[in-house]
Scaffold this motif. Structure first.
Motif, PDB file in Angstrom:
ATOM      1  N   MET A 175       4.511  11.587  15.030  1.00  0.00           N
ATOM      2  CA  MET A 175       5.003  13.164  14.129  1.00  0.00           C
ATOM      3  C   MET A 175       4.156  13.112  12.959  1.00  0.00           C
ATOM      4  O   MET A 175       3.949  12.589  11.827  1.00  0.00           O
ATOM      5  CB  MET A 175       6.560  12.558  13.923  1.00  0.00           C
ATOM      6  N   LYS A 176       4.243  14.749  12.525  1.00  0.00           N
ATOM      7  CA  LYS A 176       3.146  14.785  11.311  1.00  0.00           C
ATOM      8  C   LYS A 176       4.407  14.727  10.114  1.00  0.00           C
ATOM      9  O   LYS A 176       5.105  15.565  10.553  1.00  0.00           O
ATOM     10  CB  LYS A 176       2.327  15.907  11.412  1.00  0.00           C
ATOM     11  N   ARG A 177       3.966  14.398   9.171  1.00  0.00           N
ATOM     12  CA  ARG A 177       4.900  14.342   8.093  1.00  0.00           C
ATOM     13  C   ARG A 177       4.249  14.609   6.572  1.00  0.00           C
ATOM     14  O   ARG A 177       3.683  15.010   5.841  1.00  0.00           O
ATOM     15  CB  ARG A 177       5.473  12.867   7.309  1.00  0.00           C
ATOM     16  N   PRO A 214       0.797  11.903   5.729  1.00  0.00           N
ATOM     17  CA  PRO A 214       0.922  10.790   7.165  1.00  0.00           C
ATOM     18  C   PRO A 214       1.368  11.148   8.568  1.00  0.00           C
ATOM     19  O   PRO A 214       2.261  12.058   8.899  1.00  0.00           O
ATOM     20  CB  PRO A 214       2.332   9.934   6.113  1.00  0.00           C
ATOM     21  N   TYR A 215       1.505   9.969   9.976  1.00  0.00           N
ATOM     22  CA  TYR A 215       2.017  10.663  10.849  1.00  0.00           C
ATOM     23  C   TYR A 215       3.073   9.217  10.652  1.00  0.00           C
ATOM     24  O   TYR A 215       1.911   8.437  11.076  1.00  0.00           O
ATOM     25  CB  TYR A 215       0.732  10.457  11.819  1.00  0.00           C
ATOM     26  N   ALA A 229       9.022   2.576  11.407  1.00  0.00           N
ATOM     27  CA  ALA A 229       8.490   3.426  11.601  1.00  0.00           C
ATOM     28  C   ALA A 229       7.295   3.022  10.869  1.00  0.00           C
ATOM     29  O   ALA A 229       6.409   2.603  10.218  1.00  0.00           O
ATOM     30  CB  ALA A 229       8.059   5.081  10.972  1.00  0.00           C
ATOM     31  N   LEU A 230       6.032   3.006  11.793  1.00  0.00           N
ATOM     32  CA  LEU A 230       4.661   2.717  11.728  1.00  0.00           C
ATOM     33  C   LEU A 230       3.934   4.629  11.285  1.00  0.00           C
ATOM     34  O   LEU A 230       3.671   5.050  11.482  1.00  0.00           O
ATOM     35  CB  LEU A 230       2.853   2.607  12.772  1.00  0.00           C
ATOM     36  N   ARG A 231       3.761   3.784   9.417  1.00  0.00           N
ATOM     37  CA  ARG A 231       3.155   5.783   8.669  1.00  0.00           C
ATOM     38  C   ARG A 231       1.863   5.217   8.867  1.00  0.00           C
ATOM     39  O   ARG A 231       0.773   4.167   8.387  1.00  0.00           O
ATOM     40  CB  ARG A 231       3.419   5.235   7.595  1.00  0.00           C
ATOM     41  N   ILE A 232       1.097   5.389   9.899  1.00  0.00           N
ATOM     42  CA  ILE A 232      -0.551   5.891   9.747  1.00  0.00           C
ATOM     43  C   ILE A 232      -0.717   7.307   8.869  1.00  0.00           C
ATOM     44  O   ILE A 232      -0.407   8.416   8.899  1.00  0.00           O
ATOM     45  CB  ILE A 232      -0.838   5.822  10.776  1.00  0.00           C
ATOM     46  N   ASP A 234      -2.796  10.047   8.163  1.00  0.00           N
ATOM     47  CA  ASP A 234      -4.809  11.201   8.125  1.00  0.00           C
ATOM     48  C   ASP A 234      -5.399  11.725   6.762  1.00  0.00           C
ATOM     49  O   ASP A 234      -4.453  12.266   5.523  1.00  0.00           O
ATOM     50  CB  ASP A 234      -4.323  11.712   8.621  1.00  0.00           C
ATOM     51  N   ALA A 235      -6.709  12.202   6.076  1.00  0.00           N
ATOM     52  CA  ALA A 235      -6.957  12.929   4.942  1.00  0.00           C
ATOM     53  C   ALA A 235      -7.454  14.610   5.599  1.00  0.00           C
ATOM     54  O   ALA A 235      -7.852  14.478   6.919  1.00  0.00           O
ATOM     55  CB  ALA A 235      -8.203  11.950   4.983  1.00  0.00           C
ATOM     56  N   GLU A 236      -7.292  15.076   4.859  1.00  0.00           N
ATOM     57  CA  GLU A 236      -7.621  16.368   5.111  1.00  0.00           C
ATOM     58  C   GLU A 236      -8.114  17.061   3.332  1.00  0.00           C
ATOM     59  O   GLU A 236      -8.058  16.274   2.526  1.00  0.00           O
ATOM     60  CB  GLU A 236      -6.601  17.595   5.357  1.00  0.00           C
ATOM     61  N   ALA A 237      -8.845  17.683   3.431  1.00  0.00           N
ATOM     62  CA  ALA A 237      -9.364  18.496   2.279  1.00  0.00           C
ATOM     63  C   ALA A 237      -8.840  18.835   1.731  1.00  0.00           C
ATOM     64  O   ALA A 237      -7.231  19.684   1.565  1.00  0.00           O
ATOM     65  CB  ALA A 237     -10.708  19.332   2.655  1.00  0.00           C
ATOM     66  N   ILE A 238      -8.647  18.653   0.169  1.00  0.00           N
ATOM     67  CA  ILE A 238      -7.551  19.809  -0.446  1.00  0.00           C
ATOM     68  C   ILE A 238      -7.455  21.142  -0.396  1.00  0.00           C
ATOM     69  O   ILE A 238      -6.250  21.640  -0.236  1.00  0.00           O
ATOM     70  CB  ILE A 238      -7.448  18.861  -1.903  1.00  0.00           C
TER      71      ILE A 238
END
Ligand code: 26V
Length: 821
Positions: A175-177, A214-215, A229-232, A234-238
């Motif tokens: 789940m994307k948060r 976080p996902y 939860a396993l919280r992993i 991800d990176a996105e450009a600002i």
């Protein structure tokens, strides 16, 4: 045992509905992958209700929570495991049968989320399973690598690395948060300002930044409605491209930030136990640590006004040194963002962070050049410098003017930042992962630290989850165990001792051997389909599966196979019990010796498997792409568990425990957790050989030994070694295995020959292998030992390990989650 939420008819309906909504398909024309997705969403639906209930309970109770910080989580597939923990596997299997599908083949549609290398990553996954099952609040915090551990292909006997596109079909369980996105800053400069009260403020300027998103992946507890939860991240450009911006500076900056975001989470470094000192890896570390800590502090502040009380509610466990920037990052947050003084921040940080050491291999030690570290993390570096300065004052107080001590213990020394020293000095706990390993830490590797702060050091012997590695991986044996002792073992593995009374029971012996035989048939079929090799399920399945590393000594194993083959060729009529030697191992992409060992195993397999004159009495199989999903099947089918590391080098091992729980007998050195395995099961039910850790360390301190003496005096060994360089296994390129030969006999790169004592242990190993053969001929005796191994595995549940972490390090509060009817 039945979970109402998975009532068959409504479950089938939901699968069909999901197919419609997701793919506009009916069950008749959906692909298997689509069925997998539809089933997974139906399962997730149930999980989400429990997840929400868990959150509510946590909200109400405000329990202390552990944040398990780890660069790696080797989760394995989620569908089957979630169904197991929901106690709905059988129910759903039947529902799927009624829909005309085999659940096992639907499970095979799920990619193996392989966000880890080996032992350390899989341990993290077992720990999360135990934490949920035992009802403790926990977050696993890590990185959402776009590419996990590479897929291994074997071509012409060589390993090829293929990118692992585990997300290509989407991940139904995540789940994307976006609401928890946070900014992470790299580089730039630090400007110091003074506020009106004269206090220093540190302002980072000209930095680059990325957004961390976080996902969350649910971790379902066994039969208790608890979902952590396993919280992993991800990176996105600002700032995504501003197409109307003609400002060149902005444009370049935008592109740079885009690139940073893309590269930072691109790939898991496929090194295990080897620190290459790569800049991107340090970026990855700071990226997920800063994101996880910012979020943890923000969450704490939602409920509490007094940040000083953070350690009462939160504990951070550092899974090896990889997350150690958590220490200066927490200091930074507390001082620069929360406005605390150094002493206040230090008091909180040192009560909130604990460190686990997973290896004594010196190549693994993380050290960063000051230049790199301070350029990438300028503010963090300032803080580390200050921690070091204050620590060296302590050292000087304890050992006045002692430069030796400074050299051995400083956090910053010789142009480098030493992450293990930082973790030990700043954490409240340092633990090893098996008794022997912890003793070696205390008495050798970390002796100086142990002398200065003995109270921090403790042992937590590793464990594994019986839910994945017996209940899911070996359903026949699991049922058999339950038939004999009930099902309490699923959440209390110490119960499995009760099986010991069946060790002498003829019927039980036959049943256990028969289950092993069925599992061997299943593996033989897999080998036929994947390797095109026929193996005899009545032969001894002798198995070594683990990362390929010189210290794990796969080379010792295959040299012994070569030796056995020589004996069969010389004495075709000798007594010989048929053996199948099974290997599975990935080598780090840049590790030449390891890759050459894979080639050797395959070359030996080619010759032996195709030799008509030995009547198929030896077979050698290299299983391609060893990973969690095929591991489960391999453990279930093994007779002999190869745990043959150079004593003192394997911190614990956890595969050894998985084999044992599945009734295999250990053939091993007195290393890592093997010591405790033998203690539990009794030495007469294992095959122990070789140098002890003390002996190895003594030789090392003397500068090694001379393998030439062995070469000159032992003709069996000499024959095998000559076959490495006379083209016996590589007629077209006789020099192919020269490097392996040299590694055993000649000092390379100023190192010692045979660093891992392969030749020194060879005779003892061959002799132990003989004992294995003779023991196996006695079917009753073997069955008895096998049952006693299963019965002796109780200590090695990760539930026991986690309970020890909780009692002695974390002090968490338990939660109970009730679901409305
Ligand atoms: C270390 C490094 C060093 C820096 C670069 C990349 C990298 C990646 C992974 C590692 C981990 C090496 C440590 C490790 O996996 N240790 C294993 O931990 C298991 C769980 O405690 C234990 O059972 C194994 O014996 C131990 O080798």
């Amino acid at each position: 045992m039945y979970n109402k939420a998975f009532e068959k008819e409504s479950f089938k309906k939901e699968v069909k509905d999901n197919l419609k909504i997701l793919y506009r398909k009916t069950i008749e024309d959906a692909t298997k992958q689509q069925i997998f997705q539809a089933v997974s969403y139906a399962v997730k639906d149930v999980i989400i209700d429990q997840w929400m209930a868990t959150q509510k309970q946590i909200e109400k109770q405000d329990p202390k929570t552990v944040y398990y910080l780890s660069m790696e989580f080797l989760m394995g597939r989620a569908l089957g495991n979630s169904l197991i923990n929901e106690r709905a596997f059988t129910e759903v299997k039947e529902a799927m049968d009624e829909l005309g599908f085999d659940l096992n083949s639907i499970e095979d549609e799920e990619p193996d989320p392989a966000l880890g290398n080996g032992g350390l990553g899989r341990l993290a996954a077992c720990f999360l399973d135990s934490l949920s099952t035992m009802g403790y609040p926990a977050y696993g915090c890590g990185i959402r690598y776009r590419y996990g551990m590479f897929e291994q292909k074997i071509e012409n006997g060589y390993q090829l690395e293929v990118p692992d596109m585990w997300l290509k079909n989407g991940n139904p369980f995540e789940m994307k948060r976006p609401e928890y996105a946070t900014e992470i800053r790299f580089g730039g400069t630090i400007r110091v300002e003074r506020d009106c009260q004269g206090r220093e403020k540190f302002i980072q300027e000209n930095y680059q930044s990325v957004n961390a998103i976080p996902y969350d992946i649910p971790i379902v507890g066994y039969g208790n409605n608890v979902v952590n939860a396993l919280r992993i991240w991800d990176a996105e450009a600002i700032n995504t491209f501003q197409l109307d911006s003609f400002d060149k500076g902005d444009y370049n900056k935008a592109v740079e930030q885009q690139n940073l975001a893309q590269t930072i989470v691109e790939v898991l470094y496929p090194n295990d136990n080897h620190n290459a000192g790569k800049e991107l890896r340090l970026k990855q570390q700071y990226f997920f640590i800063s994101a996880s800590l910012q979020r943890a502090v923000a969450k704490f502040k939602e409920k509490h006004d007094d940040i000083h009380r953070l350690p009462e509610k939160v504990v951070f466990q550092l899974n090896d040194t990889h997350p150690t920037v958590a220490i200066p990052e927490l200091m930074r947050i507390l001082m620069d963002e929360e406005g605390l003084t150094w002493n206040e921040a230090w008091d909180i940080t040192t009560r909130a962070c604990a460190y686990t050491n997973h290896t004594i291999m010196s190549e693994a030690l993380e050290k960063w050049p000051i230049e790199l570290f301070s350029r990438l993390l300028p503010r963090i570096y300032q803080i580390v410098e200050e921690i070091n300065r204050r620590f060296l004052i302590e050292v000087d107080r304890r050992y006045p003017c002692n430069q030796e001590k400074v050299k051995k213990m400083a956090i910053i020394y010789d142009g480098q930042v030493k992450m293990a020293h930082l973790a030990i000095v700043s954490g409240f706990s340092v633990n090893g992962v098996a008794r022997l390993h912890t003793e070696i830490l205390k008495n050798q590797e970390l002796k100086d630290f142990y002398e200065m702060m003995p109270q921090k050091f403790n042992n937590k012997t590793n464990g594994i989850t019986q839910r994945r590695f017996l209940l899911h991986g070996n359903p026949m044996l699991a049922d058999w165990v339950t038939d004999h002792i009930g099902n309490d073992w699923i959440t209390d593995l110490s119960q499995i001792r009760k099986l010991a009374i069946y060790a002498d029971d003829k019927k039980a012996q036959q049943e256990v051997m028969n289950i092993k035989y069925q599992n061997k048939l299943r593996l033989a079929k897999y080998i036929r389909e994947h390797n095109g090799i026929e193996v005899d399920p009545r032969s001894i399945f002798d198995v070594q599966v683990k990362r390929l590393h010189e210290y794990k000594r796969q080379l010792l194993n295959i040299l012994h196979v070569m030796h056995l083959y020589n004996q069969l060729k010389e004495h075709p009529d000798m007594e010989f019990y048929p053996r199948t030697f099974i290997f599975g191992a990935k080598a780090a992409a840049g590790y030449r010796t390891a890759k050459l060992t894979i080639k050797l195993i395959n070359a030996v397999a080619d010759v032996i498997n195709n030799d008509k004159n030995i009547g198929g009495r030896i077979k050698v199989v290299f299983i391609e792409n060893y990973r969690v999903s095929n591991a489960e099947m391999i453990f279930a089918a093994s007779d002999v568990s190869e745990q043959i590391s150079t004593a003192s080098k394997e911190a614990s091992g956890t595969g050894n425990m998985k084999f044992m729980l599945n009734g295999a007998l250990t053939l091993g050195t007195m290393d890592g957790a093997n010591v405790e395995i033998v203690e539990e099961v009794g030495e007469e039910h294992a095959f122990i050989f070789g140098l002890s850790a003390d002996e190895v360390i003594r030789f090392e301190n003397q500068g090694g030994y001379n393998p030439m003496d062995i070469f000159n005096n032992d003709q069996d060994i000499r024959k095998v070694l000559m076959q490495l360089i006379n083209g016996y296994y590589s007629p077209r390129d006789p020099e192919l295995f020269r490097d392996l030969y040299d590694s055993l006999l000649n000092s390379r790169n100023c190192g010692r020959p045979d660093t891992y004592f392969i030749l020194k242990d060879f005779k003892a190993y061959a002799e132990a292998q003989k004992r294995v053969e003779w023991a196996y001929r006695n079917e009753e005796g073997w069955a008895r030992s096998s049952i006693l191994n299963i019965a002796g595995a109780g200590k090695f549940s990760s539930d026991r390990t986690i309970q020890e972490y909780i009692d002695e390090i974390w002090h968490l509060d338990k939660i109970r989650v009730e679901m409305p009817e």
